[in-house]
Design a protein around this motif. Structure first.
Motif, PDB file in Angstrom:
ATOM      1  N   GLU A 178      59.541  72.668  12.389  1.00 41.61           N
ATOM      2  CA  GLU A 178      58.996  72.776  13.747  1.00 41.61           C
ATOM      3  C   GLU A 178      58.929  74.236  14.195  1.00 41.61           C
ATOM      4  OE1 GLU A 178      60.105  68.746  16.103  1.00 41.61           O
ATOM      5  OE2 GLU A 178      61.805  70.052  15.673  1.00 41.61           O
ATOM      6  N   ARG A 179      59.971  74.979  13.927  1.00 47.48           N
ATOM      7  CA  ARG A 179      59.992  76.385  14.356  1.00 47.48           C
ATOM      8  C   ARG A 179      58.920  77.204  13.646  1.00 47.48           C
ATOM      9  NH1 ARG A 179      66.581  77.296  14.600  1.00 47.48           N
ATOM     10  NH2 ARG A 179      66.858  76.401  16.690  1.00 47.48           N
ATOM     11  N   ALA A 180      58.564  76.792  12.437  1.00 49.32           N
ATOM     12  CA  ALA A 180      57.491  77.472  11.709  1.00 49.32           C
ATOM     13  C   ALA A 180      56.109  77.035  12.179  1.00 49.32           C
ATOM     14  CB  ALA A 180      57.641  77.206  10.212  1.00 49.32           C
ATOM     15  N   GLY A 181      56.052  76.092  13.113  1.00 47.15           N
ATOM     16  CA  GLY A 181      54.775  75.615  13.642  1.00 47.15           C
ATOM     17  C   GLY A 181      54.010  74.733  12.689  1.00 47.15           C
ATOM     18  N   LEU A 182      54.734  74.057  11.758  1.00 45.50           N
ATOM     19  CA  LEU A 182      54.061  73.284  10.708  1.00 45.50           C
ATOM     20  C   LEU A 182      54.091  71.779  10.942  1.00 45.50           C
ATOM     21  CD1 LEU A 182      55.328  75.184   7.514  1.00 45.50           C
ATOM     22  CD2 LEU A 182      53.194  75.531   8.798  1.00 45.50           C
ATOM     23  N   LEU A 183      54.821  71.298  11.947  1.00 46.84           N
ATOM     24  CA  LEU A 183      54.945  69.856  12.155  1.00 46.84           C
ATOM     25  C   LEU A 183      53.894  69.360  13.133  1.00 46.84           C
ATOM     26  CD1 LEU A 183      56.668  67.338  11.435  1.00 46.84           C
ATOM     27  CD2 LEU A 183      57.932  67.753  13.554  1.00 46.84           C
ATOM     28  N   ASP A 184      53.092  68.397  12.694  1.00 49.24           N
ATOM     29  CA  ASP A 184      52.083  67.759  13.538  1.00 49.24           C
ATOM     30  C   ASP A 184      52.513  66.325  13.831  1.00 49.24           C
ATOM     31  OD1 ASP A 184      50.525  70.027  13.430  1.00 49.24           O
ATOM     32  OD2 ASP A 184      49.207  69.266  11.845  1.00 49.24           O
ATOM     33  N   LEU A 185      52.385  65.921  15.088  1.00 53.06           N
ATOM     34  CA  LEU A 185      52.716  64.563  15.494  1.00 53.06           C
ATOM     35  C   LEU A 185      51.430  63.771  15.669  1.00 53.06           C
ATOM     36  CD1 LEU A 185      55.534  65.314  18.101  1.00 53.06           C
ATOM     37  CD2 LEU A 185      55.700  65.013  15.615  1.00 53.06           C
ATOM     38  N   VAL A 186      51.407  62.573  15.085  1.00 48.33           N
ATOM     39  CA  VAL A 186      50.205  61.755  15.034  1.00 48.33           C
ATOM     40  C   VAL A 186      50.421  60.489  15.855  1.00 48.33           C
ATOM     41  CG1 VAL A 186      48.624  60.501  13.520  1.00 48.33           C
ATOM     42  CG2 VAL A 186      49.690  62.622  12.720  1.00 48.33           C
ATOM     43  N   ASP A 187      49.459  60.152  16.686  1.00 47.69           N
ATOM     44  CA  ASP A 187      49.465  58.868  17.391  1.00 47.69           C
ATOM     45  C   ASP A 187      48.949  57.809  16.423  1.00 47.69           C
ATOM     46  OD1 ASP A 187      50.357  59.782  19.993  1.00 47.69           O
ATOM     47  OD2 ASP A 187      48.392  60.745  20.166  1.00 47.69           O
ATOM     48  N   VAL A 188      49.797  56.873  16.051  1.00 44.51           N
ATOM     49  CA  VAL A 188      49.442  55.850  15.072  1.00 44.51           C
ATOM     50  C   VAL A 188      49.104  54.569  15.827  1.00 44.51           C
ATOM     51  CG1 VAL A 188      50.174  54.559  13.047  1.00 44.51           C
ATOM     52  CG2 VAL A 188      50.943  56.922  13.361  1.00 44.51           C
ATOM     53  N   HIS A 189      47.852  54.149  15.728  1.00 51.79           N
ATOM     54  CA  HIS A 189      47.371  52.990  16.470  1.00 51.79           C
ATOM     55  C   HIS A 189      47.728  51.691  15.750  1.00 51.79           C
ATOM     56  CE1 HIS A 189      45.300  56.017  18.752  1.00 51.79           C
ATOM     57  NE2 HIS A 189      44.581  56.391  17.706  1.00 51.79           N
ATOM     58  N   ALA A 190      47.632  50.586  16.480  1.00 52.14           N
ATOM     59  CA  ALA A 190      48.016  49.288  15.917  1.00 52.14           C
ATOM     60  C   ALA A 190      47.219  48.959  14.667  1.00 52.14           C
ATOM     61  CB  ALA A 190      47.836  48.196  16.977  1.00 52.14           C
ATOM     62  N   GLU A 191      45.952  49.362  14.635  1.00 51.36           N
ATOM     63  CA  GLU A 191      45.099  49.086  13.477  1.00 51.36           C
ATOM     64  C   GLU A 191      45.205  50.162  12.397  1.00 51.36           C
ATOM     65  OE1 GLU A 191      42.653  51.530  16.387  1.00 51.36           O
ATOM     66  OE2 GLU A 191      44.165  49.929  16.461  1.00 51.36           O
ATOM     67  N   GLY A 192      46.048  51.159  12.624  1.00 54.10           N
ATOM     68  CA  GLY A 192      46.181  52.270  11.703  1.00 54.10           C
ATOM     69  C   GLY A 192      45.418  53.480  12.175  1.00 54.10           C
ATOM     70  N   THR A 193      45.772  54.635  11.643  1.00 54.03           N
ATOM     71  CA  THR A 193      45.135  55.891  12.020  1.00 54.03           C
ATOM     72  C   THR A 193      44.698  56.625  10.762  1.00 54.03           C
ATOM     73  OG1 THR A 193      46.373  56.127  14.078  1.00 54.03           O
ATOM     74  CG2 THR A 193      45.500  58.151  13.089  1.00 54.03           C
ATOM     75  N   GLU A 194      43.400  56.951  10.695  1.00 50.23           N
ATOM     76  CA  GLU A 194      42.864  57.667   9.543  1.00 50.23           C
ATOM     77  C   GLU A 194      43.188  59.152   9.656  1.00 50.23           C
ATOM     78  OE1 GLU A 194      38.839  56.982   7.274  1.00 50.23           O
ATOM     79  OE2 GLU A 194      38.495  58.481   8.860  1.00 50.23           O
ATOM     80  N   ILE A 195      43.715  59.711   8.577  1.00 52.03           N
ATOM     81  CA  ILE A 195      44.006  61.149   8.525  1.00 52.03           C
ATOM     82  C   ILE A 195      42.804  61.891   7.949  1.00 52.03           C
ATOM     83  CG2 ILE A 195      45.577  62.898   7.649  1.00 52.03           C
ATOM     84  CD1 ILE A 195      46.760  60.917   9.707  1.00 52.03           C
ATOM     85  N   VAL A 196      42.308  61.437   6.823  1.00 51.44           N
ATOM     86  CA  VAL A 196      41.033  61.851   6.243  1.00 51.44           C
ATOM     87  C   VAL A 196      40.455  60.596   5.606  1.00 51.44           C
ATOM     88  CG1 VAL A 196      41.714  64.254   5.802  1.00 51.44           C
ATOM     89  CG2 VAL A 196      42.099  62.525   4.040  1.00 51.44           C
ATOM     90  N   PRO A 197      39.162  60.574   5.292  1.00 53.16           N
ATOM     91  CA  PRO A 197      38.618  59.385   4.627  1.00 53.16           C
ATOM     92  C   PRO A 197      39.424  59.035   3.377  1.00 53.16           C
ATOM     93  CG  PRO A 197      36.834  60.791   5.368  1.00 53.16           C
ATOM     94  CD  PRO A 197      38.110  61.561   5.612  1.00 53.16           C
ATOM     95  N   GLY A 198      39.854  57.779   3.317  1.00 55.95           N
ATOM     96  CA  GLY A 198      40.642  57.320   2.189  1.00 55.95           C
ATOM     97  C   GLY A 198      42.145  57.408   2.375  1.00 55.95           C
ATOM     98  N   LEU A 199      42.599  57.939   3.508  1.00 52.50           N
ATOM     99  CA  LEU A 199      44.026  58.097   3.766  1.00 52.50           C
ATOM    100  C   LEU A 199      44.332  57.655   5.192  1.00 52.50           C
ATOM    101  CD1 LEU A 199      46.829  59.151   2.867  1.00 52.50           C
ATOM    102  CD2 LEU A 199      46.117  61.416   3.683  1.00 52.50           C
TER     103      LEU A 199
END
Length: 300
Positions: A178-199
């Motif tokens: 977190e201190r290095a600014g590398l942690l991203d928090l993702v809102d994960v929806h009930a149906e799932g959340t796409e990060i990139v196509p295929g993931l």
């Protein structure tokens, strides 16, 4: 576990090759501690668990490993194991010295090349290689990566009362990222959340409030990386068996039952984050519940 010079076990999912990056085989008492309701009598009654997932006396085999693959142009690592040199209350996790990073590099994923680290949840045996000790300081192991976890997960731990062991884990394996600014928090929806196509991240709460499983798709094929909504294949046969560290046991069971029902009879390749080799398989109906039909490495 495999030596540092052995090829990483892998499976193909369409155009994607998923590599298992071994860390350590956990000691035999781990299963009885982690899944106390998985009694030897119950385990030995499931003959299909032997020899890969349990011995004839009902002792469960449990591993620590990660999965690495490339999808959508991103070099991805799912979970980072226990880590080396970490101060841990669990003796099986304390001050390890494994060849994990060498195995990761041999699989074609040297730390500097990793683009994305997905953390299914923030437990000590899933975040340990987030950092390594450099000149006495815990430093992100994957300096060019974004580290992803669910917003629900991080916010839960921000407000939770922690014992000293968990505070230590956050100090050495989460806060430096977190201190290095590398942690991203993702809102994960009930149906799932796409990060990139295929993931895609799928919500599987219960073990922890923000726990996610990871779904891969490529050329009509699908794989699911479990994280800890499943710890061991015995839970296919008995989805009501939970882990002693589940924060919401009823919710954890509901997540297992929902996912297992959706996977049964499909071609989805299930990759267990703690499953001993052969680690992967497909879910099939069995005696009113399910079993894992193993898929050997090198198989689609």
């Amino acid at each position: 576990m495999s030596s540092t010079s052995s090829p990483a076990p892998s499976w193909t999912v369409g155009d994607v090759t998923v590599h298992r990056i071994d860390e350590i085989l956990l000691p035999p008492p781990t299963g009885a501690w982690l899944l106390p309701d998985a009694t030897p009598e119950l385990v030995t009654a499931q003959d299909w668990l032997h020899p890969h997932f349990a011995d004839r006396e009902g002792t469960l085999h449990i591993n620590s490993h990660s999965f690495a693959f490339t999808v959508g142009g991103l070099r991805v690592l799912v979970d980072t194991g226990i880590g080396n040199g970490k101060e841990r209350a669990n003796p099986a996790w304390h001050d390890l010295d494994t060849g994990y990073l060498q195995r990761l590099t041999s699989a074609g994923f040297p730390p500097d090349s990793v683009d994305l680290v997905i953390l299914t949840h923030l437990h000590a045996d899933h975040v340990g290689w987030n950092t390594r000790c450099v000149d006495g300081e815990w430093t992100p192991t994957f300096p060019h990566a974004r580290y992803l976890t669910s917003r629900t997960e991080r916010e839960f731990w921000s407000d939770a009362a922690m014992d000293e062991a968990r505070r230590q884990m956050f100090r050495d394996s989460v806060i430096p990222v977190e201190r290095a600014g590398l942690l991203d928090l993702v809102d994960v929806h009930a149906e799932g959340t796409e990060i990139v196509p295929g993931l895609r991240l799928l919500p599987t709460p219960g073990h922890t409030p923000g726990h996610v499983a990871v779904e891969l798709t490529s050329r009509g094929r699908t794989a699911l990386i479990t994280g800890d909504f499943l710890h061991h294949p015995v839970q296919f046969a008995h989805p009501g068996i939970g882990a002693c560290v589940d924060i919401a046991p009823e919710q954890s069971e509901a997540s297992r039952r929902t996912l297992l029902a959706s996977l049964a009879g499909t071609d989805t390749l299930v990759l267990g984050t703690h499953f001993a080799p052969p680690t992967a398989g497909r879910v099939v109906a069995h005696d009113g519940a399910y079993r894992l039909s193993p898929v050997p490495t090198g198989s689609p």
